[in-house]
Design a protein around this motif. Structure first.
Motif, PDB file in Angstrom:
ATOM      1  N   ASP A  49       0.855  -1.255   0.122  1.00 32.82           N
ATOM      2  CA  ASP A  49      -0.020  -0.153   0.131  1.00 32.82           C
ATOM      3  C   ASP A  49       1.045   1.389   0.011  1.00 32.82           C
ATOM      4  N   GLY A  50       1.542   1.615  -1.154  1.00 36.18           N
ATOM      5  CA  GLY A  50       2.368   2.673  -1.137  1.00 36.18           C
ATOM      6  C   GLY A  50       3.551   2.243  -0.659  1.00 36.18           C
ATOM      7  N   PRO A  51       4.536   3.391  -0.894  1.00 36.19           N
ATOM      8  CA  PRO A  51       6.173   3.200  -0.136  1.00 36.19           C
ATOM      9  C   PRO A  51       6.219   2.887   1.157  1.00 36.19           C
ATOM     10  N   ASP A  52       5.321   3.164   1.914  1.00 34.52           N
ATOM     11  CA  ASP A  52       5.452   3.045   3.363  1.00 34.52           C
ATOM     12  C   ASP A  52       4.875   1.839   3.973  1.00 34.52           C
ATOM     13  N   ARG A  53       3.996   0.995   3.142  1.00 35.06           N
ATOM     14  CA  ARG A  53       3.624  -0.185   3.894  1.00 35.06           C
ATOM     15  C   ARG A  53       3.604  -1.538   2.889  1.00 35.06           C
ATOM     16  N   GLN A  54       4.410  -2.482   3.334  1.00 33.34           N
ATOM     17  CA  GLN A  54       4.643  -3.654   2.497  1.00 33.34           C
ATOM     18  C   GLN A  54       4.525  -4.891   3.546  1.00 33.34           C
ATOM     19  N   LYS A  55       4.042  -5.985   3.037  1.00 35.37           N
ATOM     20  CA  LYS A  55       4.355  -7.061   3.597  1.00 35.37           C
ATOM     21  C   LYS A  55       4.597  -8.323   2.664  1.00 35.37           C
ATOM     22  N   VAL A  58      10.021  -1.838  10.897  1.00 30.51           N
ATOM     23  CA  VAL A  58      10.357  -2.898  10.028  1.00 30.51           C
ATOM     24  C   VAL A  58      10.493  -4.196  10.862  1.00 30.51           C
ATOM     25  N   TRP A  59       9.321  -5.144  10.797  1.00 36.25           N
ATOM     26  CA  TRP A  59       9.314  -6.325  11.540  1.00 36.25           C
ATOM     27  C   TRP A  59       9.686  -7.871  10.683  1.00 36.25           C
ATOM     28  N   GLY A  60      10.432  -8.622  11.313  1.00 35.72           N
ATOM     29  CA  GLY A  60      10.522  -9.802  10.846  1.00 35.72           C
ATOM     30  C   GLY A  60      10.018 -10.966  11.877  1.00 35.72           C
ATOM     31  N   LYS A  88      -2.149 -15.589  -7.812  1.00 30.24           N
ATOM     32  CA  LYS A  88      -3.330 -14.792  -7.518  1.00 30.24           C
ATOM     33  C   LYS A  88      -2.851 -13.338  -7.247  1.00 30.24           C
ATOM     34  N   VAL A  89      -3.689 -12.198  -7.852  1.00 32.88           N
ATOM     35  CA  VAL A  89      -3.287 -10.894  -7.705  1.00 32.88           C
ATOM     36  C   VAL A  89      -4.638 -10.111  -7.747  1.00 32.88           C
ATOM     37  N   SER A  90      -4.502  -9.231  -6.917  1.00 32.37           N
ATOM     38  CA  SER A  90      -5.616  -7.914  -6.828  1.00 32.37           C
ATOM     39  C   SER A  90      -5.033  -6.618  -6.671  1.00 32.37           C
ATOM     40  N   PHE A  91      -5.684  -5.628  -7.358  1.00 37.04           N
ATOM     41  CA  PHE A  91      -4.881  -4.180  -7.328  1.00 37.04           C
ATOM     42  C   PHE A  91      -5.750  -3.495  -6.409  1.00 37.04           C
ATOM     43  N   ASP A  92      -6.363  -3.953  -5.408  1.00 36.29           N
ATOM     44  CA  ASP A  92      -7.382  -3.212  -4.660  1.00 36.29           C
ATOM     45  C   ASP A  92      -6.474  -2.797  -3.473  1.00 36.29           C
ATOM     46  N   ARG A  93      -6.896  -2.042  -2.842  1.00 33.70           N
ATOM     47  CA  ARG A  93      -6.143  -1.507  -1.556  1.00 33.70           C
ATOM     48  C   ARG A  93      -6.178  -2.533  -0.242  1.00 33.70           C
ATOM     49  N   PRO A  94      -4.866  -3.072  -0.023  1.00 26.62           N
ATOM     50  CA  PRO A  94      -5.259  -4.115   1.450  1.00 26.62           C
ATOM     51  C   PRO A  94      -5.832  -3.387   2.266  1.00 26.62           C
ATOM     52  N   ASP A  95      -6.465  -4.199   3.299  1.00 28.00           N
ATOM     53  CA  ASP A  95      -6.944  -3.740   4.449  1.00 28.00           C
ATOM     54  C   ASP A  95      -5.799  -3.249   5.379  1.00 28.00           C
ATOM     55  N   ALA A  96      -5.753  -2.176   6.107  1.00 26.52           N
ATOM     56  CA  ALA A  96      -4.615  -1.408   6.876  1.00 26.52           C
ATOM     57  C   ALA A  96      -4.383  -2.560   7.921  1.00 26.52           C
ATOM     58  N   SER A  97      -5.248  -3.521   8.405  1.00 31.36           N
ATOM     59  CA  SER A  97      -4.618  -4.476   9.343  1.00 31.36           C
ATOM     60  C   SER A  97      -3.601  -5.435   8.775  1.00 31.36           C
ATOM     61  N   THR A  98      -3.583  -5.404   7.661  1.00 25.10           N
ATOM     62  CA  THR A  98      -2.377  -6.531   6.818  1.00 25.10           C
ATOM     63  C   THR A  98      -1.115  -6.014   7.417  1.00 25.10           C
ATOM     64  N   PHE A  99      -0.857  -4.658   7.695  1.00 21.57           N
ATOM     65  CA  PHE A  99       0.510  -4.270   8.168  1.00 21.57           C
ATOM     66  C   PHE A  99       0.735  -4.147   9.580  1.00 21.57           C
ATOM     67  N   ARG A 100      -0.254  -4.204  10.196  1.00 19.30           N
ATOM     68  CA  ARG A 100      -0.028  -4.077  11.902  1.00 19.30           C
ATOM     69  C   ARG A 100       0.511  -5.167  12.320  1.00 19.30           C
ATOM     70  N   PHE A 101       1.636  -5.060  13.147  1.00 17.87           N
ATOM     71  CA  PHE A 101       2.218  -6.200  13.924  1.00 17.87           C
ATOM     72  C   PHE A 101       2.340  -6.011  15.393  1.00 17.87           C
ATOM     73  N   SER A 133       7.235 -13.883   7.976  1.00 18.39           N
ATOM     74  CA  SER A 133       6.690 -12.676   7.489  1.00 18.39           C
ATOM     75  C   SER A 133       7.765 -11.586   7.774  1.00 18.39           C
ATOM     76  N   LEU A 134       7.759 -10.662   6.744  1.00 19.77           N
ATOM     77  CA  LEU A 134       8.577  -9.462   6.677  1.00 19.77           C
ATOM     78  C   LEU A 134       7.695  -8.208   6.573  1.00 19.77           C
ATOM     79  N   ILE A 135       7.566  -7.365   7.523  1.00 25.35           N
ATOM     80  CA  ILE A 135       6.405  -6.351   7.456  1.00 25.35           C
ATOM     81  C   ILE A 135       7.259  -4.895   7.382  1.00 25.35           C
ATOM     82  N   HIS A 136       6.983  -4.170   6.646  1.00 23.60           N
ATOM     83  CA  HIS A 136       7.282  -2.516   6.605  1.00 23.60           C
ATOM     84  C   HIS A 136       5.976  -1.929   6.800  1.00 23.60           C
ATOM     85  N   ASN A 137       6.243  -1.074   8.003  1.00 21.35           N
ATOM     86  CA  ASN A 137       4.972  -0.315   8.291  1.00 21.35           C
ATOM     87  C   ASN A 137       5.397   1.265   8.804  1.00 21.35           C
ATOM     88  N   GLY A 138       5.419   2.101   7.856  1.00 18.51           N
ATOM     89  CA  GLY A 138       5.774   3.401   8.458  1.00 18.51           C
ATOM     90  C   GLY A 138       7.446   3.417   8.680  1.00 18.51           C
TER      91      GLY A 138
END
Length: 407
Positions: free
Chosen positions: A132-138, A157-159, A268-281, A149-154
């Protein structure tokens, strides 16, 4: 199925004219990076299959490359299957120890991403990805009864390694995020496609070769092939999404034939915006949490803050004594001095180790003296008796000729 100008062969001179040095460095860095992280493992699995031949409007190779360049997809979620088959020898379980050492190291964390992502360089793996943009990836690496899991949220960065219940945490600023994105191993079709297209020059044939359907989406098939003989690269096929221009699948087949060396694509792929909870850890209860340290920063760890400055190819040249490029195009060979003044230990001098290393390669000789060639289905490397290394995506014969010419 639309022909899509399958006989339209376009050279990179008609597509782009980047500096020769940058092209050659990019071609070298990509395969050598793959070889470096994969040298301890082996994988042999079938390639991911496409399905369907959608009827799409005609497009030229130049237009399709421009479409890829203009793709601005920042939000997506999906599943990616990646297969790597370099055809490496069976090291009898040694690879497991090396990879575990890379992942955690003595006293390190099994959740440290700097080691875990090297697993993608061998065998077959399934990933779940979201952005979800440059600040949130999982990115989640799915394993048997476990998940990494590797999570970048703001700034965080969590592994997280569910098998060991270990957590790795780092904080990054905007500049760090951009630099880490440039340094991380390729994991999606877009990553691989961007690296491959850096290698395109006037020694390359580029054409649109029909259409495909990947993950339920219509796509064009872009094929990149070396014009020169002597390269171990047979062809690179990139399935490009008709609507977004984003690469959906990347396949590299070797000149020697057989299964793909690298095959990565969305299932599988979707170009919809992922839910914000996807990037919370939040670290699970009882998990061992390792924070990034000053030592990590000093060694350029994932969460560290490396010094700004030279580009990766310049860093590589400094790290290797007198890195030079020999030849041109797809037959470019990189050479450098290990600084040891000697090659691999012989069986007489090195005992079992010398004999083991020698058994993994082929002994050769030429104007450079004697040496050992270590081969994969994509990358060949020659280490001479005086400690000089020659490496490239070329055949063994082409590598030996390059070493003789470079002496």
């Amino acid at each position: 199925m639309a022909p899509n100008e399958t006989d339209d062969t376009t050279t990179a001179g008609e597509v782009e004219e980047p500096r020769a040095g940058r092209r050659r460095a990019a071609r070298y860095i990509v395969p050598v990076t793959v070889m470096g992280v994969a040298a301890a493992t082996i994988g042999l699995v079938p390639a991911l299959a496409d399905s369907g031949d959608p009827d799409l409007p005609d497009i030229t190779a130049a237009q399709l490359i421009e479409k890829i360049a203009q793709s601005d997809v920042e939000r997506l979620s999906g599943t990616v299957k990646i297969t790597t088959d370099l055809g490496l020898p069976d090291l009898g379980g040694l690879e497991s120890g090396l990879l575990s050492g890379a992942a955690g190291g003595e006293g390190g964390s099994s959740a440290d991403p700097s080691g875990r992502l090297t697993e993608l360089a061998s065998g077959t793996h399934t990933l779940r990805v979201a952005a979800d943009g440059p600040d949130r990836q999982k990115l989640s690496l799915l394993e048997n009864a476990a998940e990494y899991s590797l999570i970048h949220n703001g700034k965080d960065v969590w592994g997280y390694d569910s098998a060991s219940n270990e957590v790795y945490h780092a904080t990054v600023d905007e500049a760090d995020t951009k630099e880490r994105s440039a340094q991380r191993p390729p994991a999606t079709p877009k990553d691989f496609a961007e690296e491959a297209l850096k290698a395109v020059d006037d020694t390359t044939s580029v054409k649109v070769d029909g259409t495909a359907q990947v993950a339920g989406r219509d796509a064009y098939r872009l094929v990149v092939e070396p014009k020169q003989s002597g390269s171990t690269v047979g062809a690179i096929s990139i399935a490009v999404d008709h609507e977004t221009g984003m690469p959906l699948k990347f396949t590299l087949t070797p000149a020697g034939g057989g299964s793909a060396v690298v095959d990565v694509g969305f299932t599988k792929v979707s170009f919809d915006r992922p839910d914000a909870s996807t990037f919370r850890f939040t670290p699970p209860k009882g998990a061992k949490v390792t924070e990034d340290t000053e030592q990590d920063r000093a060694h350029g760890g994932f969460g560290g803050k490396p010094e700004r400055g030279p580009k990766p190819e310049e860093d590589l040249a400094k790290g290797l004594d007198g890195l030079r490029m020999l030849g041109e195009g797809w037959n470019t060979v990189a050479t450098f001095d290990t600084g040891t003044g000697a090659g691999l230990p012989t069986e007489e001098a090195g005992g079992d180790l010398g004999g083991f290393l020698g058994s993994l390669g082929d002994q050769v000789k030429g104007d450079f003296g004697k040496g050992t060639v270590f081969s994969t289905r994509l990358v060949n490397a020659l280490i001479t008796e005086d400690g000089t290394v020659y490496v490239g995506t070329v055949t063994k014969d082409a590598l030996v000729k390059a070493a003789e010419a470079g002496k």
